[in-house]
Design an enzyme around this catalytic site. Structure first.
Site, PDB file in Angstrom:
ATOM      1  N   CYS A   4       5.260   1.929  -1.940  1.00 35.51           N
ATOM      2  CA  CYS A   4       3.891   1.798  -1.429  1.00 35.51           C
ATOM      3  C   CYS A   4       3.327   0.398  -1.705  1.00 35.51           C
ATOM      4  O   CYS A   4       3.793  -0.562  -1.117  1.00 35.51           O
ATOM      5  CB  CYS A   4       3.017   2.911  -1.998  1.00 35.51           C
ATOM      6  SG  CYS A   4       1.495   3.189  -1.059  1.00 35.51           S
ATOM      7  N   GLY A  47      -3.269   2.140   3.450  1.00 32.72           N
ATOM      8  CA  GLY A  47      -4.082   1.571   4.514  1.00 32.72           C
ATOM      9  C   GLY A  47      -3.634   0.182   4.931  1.00 32.72           C
ATOM     10  O   GLY A  47      -4.201  -0.407   5.846  1.00 32.72           O
ATOM     11  N   TYR A  48      -2.613  -0.360   4.227  1.00 30.34           N
ATOM     12  CA  TYR A  48      -2.028  -1.653   4.573  1.00 30.34           C
ATOM     13  C   TYR A  48      -0.552  -1.453   4.886  1.00 30.34           C
ATOM     14  O   TYR A  48       0.065  -0.479   4.429  1.00 30.34           O
ATOM     15  CB  TYR A  48      -2.176  -2.648   3.420  1.00 30.34           C
ATOM     16  CG  TYR A  48      -3.599  -3.109   3.204  1.00 30.34           C
ATOM     17  CD1 TYR A  48      -4.044  -4.322   3.721  1.00 30.34           C
ATOM     18  CD2 TYR A  48      -4.495  -2.334   2.480  1.00 30.34           C
ATOM     19  CE1 TYR A  48      -5.358  -4.752   3.515  1.00 30.34           C
ATOM     20  CE2 TYR A  48      -5.809  -2.748   2.285  1.00 30.34           C
ATOM     21  CZ  TYR A  48      -6.233  -3.947   2.806  1.00 30.34           C
ATOM     22  OH  TYR A  48      -7.524  -4.359   2.622  1.00 30.34           O
ATOM     23  N   HIS A  68       6.437   7.889  -0.093  1.00 34.03           N
ATOM     24  CA  HIS A  68       6.580   8.329  -1.485  1.00 34.03           C
ATOM     25  C   HIS A  68       7.774   9.277  -1.645  1.00 34.03           C
ATOM     26  O   HIS A  68       7.663  10.460  -1.335  1.00 34.03           O
ATOM     27  CB  HIS A  68       5.305   9.039  -1.953  1.00 34.03           C
ATOM     28  CG  HIS A  68       4.172   8.109  -2.208  1.00 34.03           C
ATOM     29  ND1 HIS A  68       3.920   7.562  -3.449  1.00 34.03           N
ATOM     30  CD2 HIS A  68       3.231   7.594  -1.376  1.00 34.03           C
ATOM     31  CE1 HIS A  68       2.862   6.765  -3.370  1.00 34.03           C
ATOM     32  NE2 HIS A  68       2.435   6.765  -2.129  1.00 34.03           N
ATOM     33  N   GLU A  77       8.897  10.470  -4.343  1.00 34.63           N
ATOM     34  CA  GLU A  77       8.616  11.489  -5.361  1.00 34.63           C
ATOM     35  C   GLU A  77       7.860  12.668  -4.735  1.00 34.63           C
ATOM     36  O   GLU A  77       7.886  13.784  -5.257  1.00 34.63           O
ATOM     37  CB  GLU A  77       7.829  10.889  -6.522  1.00 34.63           C
ATOM     38  CG  GLU A  77       6.361  10.673  -6.296  1.00 34.63           C
ATOM     39  CD  GLU A  77       6.033   9.480  -5.425  1.00 34.63           C
ATOM     40  OE1 GLU A  77       4.845   9.278  -5.130  1.00 34.63           O
ATOM     41  OE2 GLU A  77       6.968   8.743  -5.044  1.00 34.63           O
TER      42      GLU A  77
END
Length: 359
Positions: free
Chosen positions: A247, A291-292, A332, A334
């Site tokens: 992320c 959001g990026y 993600h 995980e």
């Protein structure tokens, strides 16, 4: 229930009912499509500075189990939902969502048209907003319009190293904390890794001197490009030790190698984002909260090679760095809460730490 109001930066007001804490909070309004995972989302540091609009109609049916939380508190500025359930049915439940929000001073609003709110965000992009139990005022609207998320990753990081030992550990991993989720440390420990969580501004040389086998760059909130010092230290780490970024960590790895990032119109938040592995052709359903995104065109001329793309919009979902023993993903692996399709990326990282050249 008392009245509550959602005030958007465009001046529109949605009246509803209050749950959680009373008061006023301002933040960036975003939406998540997850049908489950309220505890995980609310306590995910990546939501710092943001207000979460849940698109699934009901919130709180199964309550909060503290073991599911990704950190010790709620990081979202406020919560918006269509229907709040104050009487959960779940043998694991320890708190209601409202009790969790009240404990941490976070307001919630229910009884508003979340479908309409989501359509507004999708059409106009993320916008600032306020949730308040007082009547909205012109002064509050001015405050909303002037709000910006700044320095969030540094704010959410630990200030001193935290060690998670593991008896019989095969590897030692440095987890750089930009707002990490507990599940990332858990995922590493399940694969035989002792984990040391480091503050966001720990120098690369200090991490290398500690003798770790690999470095994990965590998720976190805010604009990746404002973390100038952290990016410079990531640049020093890559090529000297195996590195895996998730992320925000993924975005900063790309910036460290000369690529660019950009803010998305409304981002990806939820547990149903399709990411295609360009090497194998397989599509993974993934959990995401960002959001990026990395600008795919800017990877040209850098050591980065595009590995995963989003099937819906073509955005960058993963980058490999051949020869640097490094890779990163936007989603993600995980996956708490969410699908576990991509958990094996932790195994890939372990293989790199074990000496594999092309894991």
């Amino acid at each position: 229930m008392a009245k509550a109001y959602l005030l958007l930066a465009d001046g529109s007001v949605y009246a509803g009912r209050s749950f959680g804490a009373e008061g006023t909070r301002v933040g960036e309004l975003v939406f998540t499509t997850g049908m489950t995972g309220a505890a995980e989302s609310l306590t995910d540091p990546s939501y710092a500075g943001q207000m979460i609009c849940f698109t699934f109609p009901q919130l709180g049916n199964y309550g909060i189990c503290l073991d599911d939380c990704e950190s010790g508190k709620v990081h979202a500025q406020a919560v918006i939902c269509q229907e709040y359930c104050a009487s959960p049915s779940n043998f694991r439940c320890e708190l209601t969502v409202g009790e969790l929000l009240e404990r941490d001073g976070v307001p919630g609003i229910e009884g508003v048209d979340t479908r309409r709110i989501t359509q507004v965000i999708r059409t106009h992009g993320v916008m600032n907003a306020a949730v308040t139990t007082a009547e909205p005022t012109p002064e509050l609207l001015e405050r909303v319009r002037g709000y910006a998320v700044r320095g969030a990753a540094a704010e959410k990081s630990v200030t001193e190293p935290v060690f998670f030992p593991l008896e019989g550990a095969g590897y030692s991993v440095a987890l750089m904390d930009y707002g990490y989720k507990k599940s990332i440390a858990d995922g590493l420990r399940k694969r035989g890794c002792a984990v040391t969580v480091y503050p966001h501004d720990t120098p690369a040389e200090a991490v290398l001197a500690a003798g770790h086998d690999g470095v994990m760059l965590s998720n976190g909130p805010g604009d990746p490009s404002e973390n100038v010092y952290e990016i410079s230290q990531i640049r020093e780490l890559m090529g000297r030790i195996p590195v895996f970024g998730i992320c925000l960590g993924h975005q900063m790895m790309a910036l460290a190698q000369g690529a660019r990032t950009a803010k998305m119109k409304f981002g990806h938040r939820g547990a149903n984002q399709p990411a295609k592995d360009l090497k194998t052709g397989r599509v993974y359903i993934t959990s995401q909260n960002h959001g990026y995104a990395v600008d795919g065109a800017s990877l040209a001329g850098t050591p980065g090679v595009l590995r995963f793309v989003n099937v819906n919009d073509g955005s960058v979902e993963g980058v490999d760095y051949p020869g640097l023993a490094a890779f990163s993903v936007q989603f993600h692996p995980e996956a708490h809460s969410g699908p576990r399709d991509s958990e094996k990326l932790f195994d890939r990282f372990a293989a790199l730490m074990g000496g594999a050249m092309d894991a």
